[in-house]
Design a protein around this motif. Sequence first.
Motif: not given
Length: 481
Positions: A22-51
Amino acid sequence: MSDSAIDLDDVQGVIVRGYRVRLVRHFVLTITDAAAAGQLIEALVRGRAGVPMITRARLIEPKPASFVNIGFSAAGLAALGVTAAQLASFDPAFQRGATDPVTAATVGDAGASAPERWIGGLDNAARVHIVLSLWVVSSAEVMATVSAQLRAAFAGGVSELTVQDGGEFSDNSVHFGYRHGIAQPTIIGMPPRKRDAPDAQPPVPAGEFLLGHLNAAGGTYRVLPQELSNNSSYGVFRILEQDVAGFEAMLARYAAETGIDTGMLAAKLMGRWRNGNPLTLSPVAQGTPLPDREMNNFNFVSTNPAMDDTLGLKCPIGAHIRRNNPRDAAVIGTDSTHHRLVRRSMPYGPQYDPAVPDTQPRGLIGFFINASIRNQFEFLTSEWNRRDDFVKSATRPEGAAAGNAVYNISGEDFLAGVNDPASSSFTLPGKGPKGSANRTLEGFARLVTTRGGVYCFFPSIKGLLYLAQLPAAAGTAPYQR
């Protein structure tokens, strides 16, 4: 890879599954640090650290309270380290991006819809890198909790450019009053779903929606590097503002001019009654809503004269659903199977109350999903929505004396077209030679304005893990596994 061998654990769920939320939220994001963004992507794939974990296509039981998916613009992939030579292998439309002048001219983003007028920073393609979507079954509390988890994970790697919310109405309608989300393609290789309504159309090869699988032409869409090629897809993100008051005024005007009541006019323009019943099956009156198993089970051409609608006498050839999916009708170019789209959209803004008119923004927000933006989304938008000469000559079953399909369509799509009162036109077909019995509605304005858009690439799960390590592999910063 076979067109039926879909690895459901490697495909982002939004591509091939409707979440029924019933609900959706779309976050439009800018990459500010590529390495940290890579870590975010991995955390999202693996579901780590409460992500919260990226949702796969495999059905989850019991149904979770929320789902998450992620797409990248060409600029976003480049920011992570995908090279220019590799990006050159991607869909040409994706490479151009949504704000490109060629794109805008192709899909009709002109005037008030022009990219330079888009909201939320979406006009600046250099900063639009990621669209991360959070789909929530029904709870505003879950939306707030998961959004807070995501925002905590964003820190240091990405910044929010804009956030756009949507929500289904209790009656499953959209702002123009029509029932929402009825027809979706049946994808070869996907497990059958108990709630899916049957479709008179042929199932669509998986390669129309997933790279690396056989498509309707017998080939495959692929990109470089290979790690991004299989089980990925493209999504066209759009924010489409709807002029509800203008639509109701349009119906009232033409009802007075033609003597046709507003309910029938609304059905003729869309091709369905507002309760979802298709005109092909319910040509005279709306009636009670058909069962789901019948709602989408129809074609436009039949050897049975009682069922045939070649001339559009029941459902006009220029009706919105018929332009966007001609089904078995004769059209120039490839048949409709080659141009199907998966739609994942929701209304945004409050429902319009004609008794208390207001000017608050409202419309539809979401994705059109396909394996070739050029051959699917842009083809539909430019060829079938904006031209009236794509229909082939067809006179069956009563011969030329009753009419010919080529005379029974005019103008652009009443919703997706670039309609100017000086030139707009919609044909209500009648039975007679060369369109002699037709009636034409003229002088209406554009009812849908584009407020933003992003051409996205949805990597597979393996592709996301590849992107996650790419900045570290390039030596931009340490990367911790």
